[in-house]
Write an enzyme that holds these catalytic residues in place. Structure first.
Site, PDB file in Angstrom:
ATOM      1  CG  LEU A 105      -2.108  -0.951   1.170  1.00 49.25           C
ATOM      2  CD1 LEU A 105      -2.629  -1.251   2.558  1.00 49.25           C
ATOM      3  CD2 LEU A 105      -3.228  -0.367   0.331  1.00 49.25           C
ATOM      4  NE  ARG A 136      -9.262  -5.250  -2.918  1.00 50.30           N
ATOM      5  CZ  ARG A 136      -9.929  -4.308  -3.566  1.00 50.30           C
ATOM      6  NH1 ARG A 136     -10.106  -4.396  -4.868  1.00 50.30           N
ATOM      7  NH2 ARG A 136     -10.407  -3.284  -2.902  1.00 50.30           N
ATOM      8  CE1 TYR A 168      -6.298  -7.487   6.125  1.00 53.89           C
ATOM      9  CE2 TYR A 168      -5.517  -5.987   7.803  1.00 53.89           C
ATOM     10  CZ  TYR A 168      -5.401  -7.165   7.109  1.00 53.89           C
ATOM     11  OH  TYR A 168      -4.382  -8.020   7.418  1.00 53.89           O
ATOM     12  CD  GLU A 169      -5.560  -3.588   2.971  1.00 49.21           C
ATOM     13  OE1 GLU A 169      -6.202  -2.537   2.784  1.00 49.21           O
ATOM     14  OE2 GLU A 169      -4.560  -3.635   3.679  1.00 49.21           O
ATOM     15  N   GLY A 170     -10.796  -4.085   1.288  1.00 43.99           N
ATOM     16  CA  GLY A 170     -11.993  -4.444   0.523  1.00 43.99           C
ATOM     17  C   GLY A 170     -12.741  -5.566   1.214  1.00 43.99           C
TER      18      GLY A 170
END
Lengths: 407, 141
Positions: free
Chosen positions: A105, A254, A383-385
């Site tokens: 990230l 992701r 998290y991350e979607g």
């Protein structure tokens, strides 16, 4: 090398081909992971951030695995990055969260969107470990919907000033630099990304968030920005294009999470194998009870079902990066990454749940080697979607653009 | 094999001590001296409890080797260690100490698994021998 990981590496090498230097990096990653076993366990019990993680990664020159060699990194392609994260994932998602945020990230986002000056300034320090990066998108009222962000920026001479709050920020209280997203004040359009120095006046860690279900060895914070100054050189990407930066960063993160979940499943399998072959109940090893075998078979199947989705997504992502103008390829990489993350995070959680079941009463103890995976992997579905965002992405990729939930 | 879980570990290691072999042997086989060099060696901080361990030294072959047996229980766990150490002198004031240890852990602590137990044991053994080395080197000739 740890046997399950070694079999992954051998199989990937056989099918896809790994270079000598890539294999050497994975050997080093294996050694680093072994060095972190005890500290990660001890810090998990203490519920503290494991500062040994950056220390050991720095020692083995593993802080900048995906960063280009031009900026002091290892220049790993996505498949190698995934294998690296898979090995670290055996230690648990606490280690993965730190590494994913710093490398995927943080570093990759600067590498993808930064100008040459920014890359020289930040990536070299991130690769050496002199800088630790965080990614500050989420806010108390803006989770899956970054359009609801309330943090704003104003122009101030030759730079900008950022004000607002960021919530649930991994590495938030330990980062030297953060990628922060904000709207121009008074205009809820044109989200923009900035690289913020945590030493600037007005930046503060409002609260270290320790009341978590798990992920105890990962640093999580609520951050406050009160007119924090950002020089104009530290705008990341073009003004108003922050959503593109944010989404591409999430894609990187992701795949990191999906890869880490493979390691979690490997550790669950190792742990249940040992438990089943050394613990006696009802006069025989519990591995000889067929209902225990069912859990072990499912964990092994979970791992194999996820493994190839992750590798396939990693290969597709590299392919898309080589042809940046090919939108179809990028969307396909995006879709495969969503599927890989959706499947591997759910199956890692299922594997951890089954591992706890195999461990019986002791599995419920927080000192058991599997309980941490159960509480930690729950967040991988958020998290991350979230699972739901992944489902929407996957479904709209089948149905077509006009079926996208958020246009 | 009994009901419950059993984990077995095999550990080896070596260190160099700045003292004559005869002196090292004398101190390493002196339980009262060893006790002073093991501040928290038997504390198992991982499960917020400690196991009381009894040490026994057997098979002394001065000044080159001996066996150290450790056995203990507590907090729902049992520990048994059989270790052998050997000493090699270089004719001056330096001694090479090598050890081999087999540990058998049963009960709750075994549930931690060999991965964590091995790492923890290696860390603790390292601390113990660092303490012993420091103790011997500081104990005078």
């Amino acid at each position: 090398m740890e046997p399950l990981f070694e079999s992954s590496v051998k199989e990937v090498s056989r099918l896809v081909g790994l270079q000598e230097k890539e294999l050497a990096l994975l050997e080093v990653a294996d050694r680093a992971a072994n060095e972190l076993v005890v500290s990660e366990f001890e810090k998990y019990i203490e519920r503290k951030f494991n500062a040994k993680v950056p220390e050991v990664l720095r020692k083995h020159d593993l802080m900048g695995v995906p960063i280009s060699e031009r900026y002091g990194g290892r220049g790993a392609r996505q498949l190698l990055q995934s294998l690296f994260m898979e090995r670290l994932g055996q230690l648990g998602l606490g280690v993965i969260t730190f590494t994913d945020v710093h490398q995927c990230l943080g570093s990759l986002t600067i590498q993808d969107w930064g100008n040459e000056e920014q890359k020289k300034r930040y990536l070299t320090r991130a690769a050496s470990g002199d800088a630790i990066l965080a990614y500050a998108l989420t806010e108390p009222e803006a989770g899956s919907d970054p359009v609801s962000i309330k943090t704003t920026y104003t122009r101030d001479g030759s730079g900008f000033r950022i004000s607002g709050e960021k919530y649930l920020i991994s590495n938030g209280s330990i980062a030297s630099n953060l990628i922060v997203f904000a709207y121009p004040k008074g205009i809820p359009r044109g989200l923009t990304a900035f690289i913020v120095d945590s030493k600037e006046a007005g930046f503060s860690v409002d609260m270290k968030l320790e009341e978590k279900m798990g992920l105890f060895t990962s640093d999580t914070a609520l951050l406050s920005f009160d007119g924090v100054r950002v020089p104009k050189e530290d705008m990341l990407g073009q003004e108003g294009k922050g959503l593109h930066v944010a989404y591409s960063a999430l894609l990187n993160g992701r795949l990191g999470v999906a890869s880490g979940c493979l390691g979690v499943m490997e550790d669950c399998l190792n742990q249940v194998k040992e438990r089943a072959t050394t613990r006696m109940q009802h006069g025989k090893l519990i591995g000889k009870h067929q209902l225990i075998q069912r859990h072990i078979a499912t964990i092994a199947s979970n791992l194999e079902s996820s493994r190839w989705l992750v590798y396939r997504a990693a290969l597709k992502k590299s392919e898309a990066e080589k042809s940046p103008s090919d939108l179809g390829l990028r969307l396909e990489a995006d879709r495969q990454t969503a599927i890989a993350k959706y499947v591997s995070s759910r199956l890692a959680f299922d594997s951890a749940d089954r591992a706890v079941q195999v461990f019986g009463g002791f599995g419920y103890s927080t000192v058991s080697p599997v309980a941490k995976h159960l509480v930690d992997t729950r967040v991988a579905r958020i998290y991350e979607g979230t699972d739901e965002i992944m489902e929407l992405k996957i479904a709209s990729s089948i149905l077509g653009k006009e079926f996208e939930a958020y246009g | 094999m009994k009901e419950g879980q059993e984990v077995q570990l095999h550990l080896t290691g070596s260190t160099t001590i700045n003292a004559k072999r005869e002196r090292v042997f004398q101190l390493l086989t002196d339980p009262s001296f060893i006790a002073t060099t093991l501040p928290d060696a038997v504390e198992v901080a991982l499960i917020s409890s400690s196991i009381k361990v009894r040490l026994r030294i057997t098979d002394r072959v001065p000044p080159s080797s001996a066996r150290l047996l450790a056995e203990g229980s507590g907090s729902g766990s049992n520990l048994k260690i059989i270790s052998t150490f050997s000493l090699e002198g270089d004719g001056t004031t330096t001694t090479r100490l090598s050890w081999v240890a087999d540990a058998e852990i049963t009960g709750l602590m075994a549930g931690l698994g060999s991965l964590v137990l091995r790492g923890f044991a290696e860390k603790k053994v390292g601390e113990i021998f660092a303490g012993i080395t420091k103790g011997i080197e500081g104990a005078g000739r």
